[in-house]
Design an enzyme around this catalytic site. Structure first.
Site, short mmCIF file in Angstrom:
data_model
loop_
_atom_site.label_atom_id
_atom_site.label_comp_id
_atom_site.label_asym_id
_atom_site.label_seq_id
_atom_site.Cartn_x
_atom_site.Cartn_y
_atom_site.Cartn_z
CE1 TYR A 145 0.73 1.80 4.61
CE2 TYR A 145 -0.43 2.02 6.69
CZ TYR A 145 -0.41 1.65 5.37
OH TYR A 145 -1.55 1.16 4.77
CB VAL B 210 -0.87 5.60 2.39
CG1 VAL B 210 0.46 4.99 2.82
CG2 VAL B 210 -1.10 6.93 3.10
CD GLU B 211 -1.41 -0.05 1.76
OE1 GLU B 211 -0.79 -0.56 0.83
OE2 GLU B 211 -1.14 -0.29 2.95
CB SER B 212 -3.48 1.65 -4.29
OG SER B 212 -4.73 2.22 -3.90
#
Length: 462
Positions: A228, A115-117
């Protein structure tokens, strides 16, 4: 992560058309992967395999409309970057799971870097968040990471994982809900606290992870933060059972290494020569070393391929002396501008600025006569990383921030920075003097902008 407008993965998801429906063949998970990861392994299960299980609650929310939306995006519009993220996950996932388990957190939080990167340790967001876990400079330093001109441990998959887990642990203790903690990791704990307080009456009786989804239905959280947790759940569902979704993944080899200690200002190229590998391999093992050499004022541990540490000292000592030189010092001549000086020493102005932070690459002003400049060797320059200034924060360099640690109060922070509680409350627009571990507090500079709770925010991922 915290206080970012977009994550690296969100921006990519938003840029990929829904019509991209490339088909990928299915595959079976190998027995070796099952031995290595057990039930927590990524990959599909065949009719004879044990069905996958999760240690985060995915089943209660797998039919939520935003979870279904992101499953579809991973299958179609964002299929290629999702495949690449799963491939890269093989390099880091076991290490992350082991650290999560040791910290008493669910192992399936190992899907958060998707999700982040997209599981990219070099990811850099528009809000200046960096690495697998997309940490801001202030948050990283608040959790014990080194972030300076020479080293940025947000890019180190090992150290950044330690920091992210520490931060997530603080948030989980604070909110008592894994999904509220994840939302706070993305949007900041202060925002979640204010939301829970604002809608306390309407959320009365809503417990656990349901509280996140109830809060997300309000017109309060930014679109990225609302999405998120659904994105995490979708990533966990697909990544752990890829065969079900038609993915054929060849996972990258695991991130393993030995470590050796070297003297200050050691070129990474010299380390590579001593162990008999390419400089690129050493750079890949040490993505946190920014300038192609170890920091100039201290000895430093460098990661090398497994099995090469035993003979390193003797091989390193046998290197030619010129291979151990990282830079030379050159004095500025009368009338030289940065561009003229760079031309004389044979180094691009931009690259010269990596070793002389005070240098303004676009300046046409003359440099002070006699000023000593650091000029890197070609081998050092070739191993350097062209990355933004690690000190950049979203709010700009005019602000000083502090990440709240467990047990700290506004009074304690005020004394540390020689200011007052009232000043801190004004800078951070706090109505009460209550703060929480992991919260980023402005201690000097301009106040935070007033919150705009009813302003529509562009959705990062559709």
């Amino acid at each position: 992560a915290q206080d970012t407008t977009y994550t690296a993965s969100a921006a990519v998801l938003d840029s990929i058309p829904d019509s991209d429906t490339t088909k990928v063949a299915q595959h079976d998970v190998t027995g070796e992967a099952a031995k290595m990861f057990g039930d927590s392994a990524g990959g599909a299960s065949s009719a004879t395999d044990t069905l996958p299980t999760w240690d985060i609650d995915v089943h209660s929310y797998e039919t939520h409309k935003r979870v279904l939306y992101f499953i579809d995006r991973f299958e179609h519009g964002a299929r290629e970057p999702f495949i690449h993220s799963l491939e890269r996950s093989g390099r880091y996932e076991r290490m992350i799971r082991e650290k999560l388990r040791a910290a008493g957190l669910p192992e399936d939080l190992a899907y958060l870097p998707i999700v982040e990167s997209w599981y990219d340790p070099d990811a850099y967001s528009r809000a200046a968040a960096v690495g697998l876990w997309q940490l801001m400079t202030s948050t990283a330093r608040g959790t014990g990471l080194r972030v300076d001109w020479w080293v940025d441990e947000r890019r180190d998959p090992i150290r950044s994982t330690d920091a992210a887990i520490k931060f997530l642990g603080w948030l989980h203790d604070q909110f008592g809900s894994l999904y509220l903690a994840c939302a706070a990791y993305d949007g900041g704990p202060g925002r979640i606290v204010r939301g829970l307080s604002r809608y306390a009456d309407e959320l009365d009786g809503v417990e656990g992870d349901d509280a996140f989804f109830a809060l997300a239905e309000k017109d309060y959280l930014r679109a990225e933060t609302r999405d998120y947790v659904p994105k995490l759940i979708a990533a966990a569902l697909v990544a752990k059972d890829p065969k079900r979704y038609g993915f054929d993944i060849t996972y990258d080899s695991e991130y393993v290494y030995d470590s050796v200690r070297v003297k200050p200002a050691t070129p990474l190229a010299a380390v590579a020569a001593a162990v008999g590998v390419s400089t690129e391999q050493i750079v890949a093992l040490n993505p946190h070393i920014l300038r192609g050499m170890t920091p100039p004022h201290e000895s430093y541990f460098v990661r090398v391929p497994v099995g090469s540490a035993a003979t390193f000292d003797s091989a390193f000592a046998a290197l030619p002396k010129e291979d151990l030189v990282a830079f030379k010092r050159v004095r500025v001549k009368k009338g030289e501008t940065p561009a003229r000086f760079a031309h004389r020493v044979g180094v691009p102005v931009t690259s010269l600025a990596w070793y002389n932070p005070h240098l303004k690459p676009t300046s046409h002003a003359r440099l002070p006569v006699g000023e000593v400049m650091i000029v890197p060797t070609r081998s050092v320059l070739a191993a350097a990383r062209n990355v933004p200034d690690p000190s950049i924060e979203r709010y700009g360099s005019s602000r000083t921030t502090h990440v709240v640690r467990r047990g700290e109060s506004l009074g304690l922070i005020a004394r540390r920075y020689h200011t007052t509680v009232q000043s801190l409350m004004r800078l951070n627009r706090l109505r009460k003097s209550v703060i929480y571990p992991g919260q980023v507090i402005i201690v000097r500079g301009t106040p935070k902008p007033a919150p705009r709770h009813h302003t529509k925010v562009h959705k990062a991922t559709g």
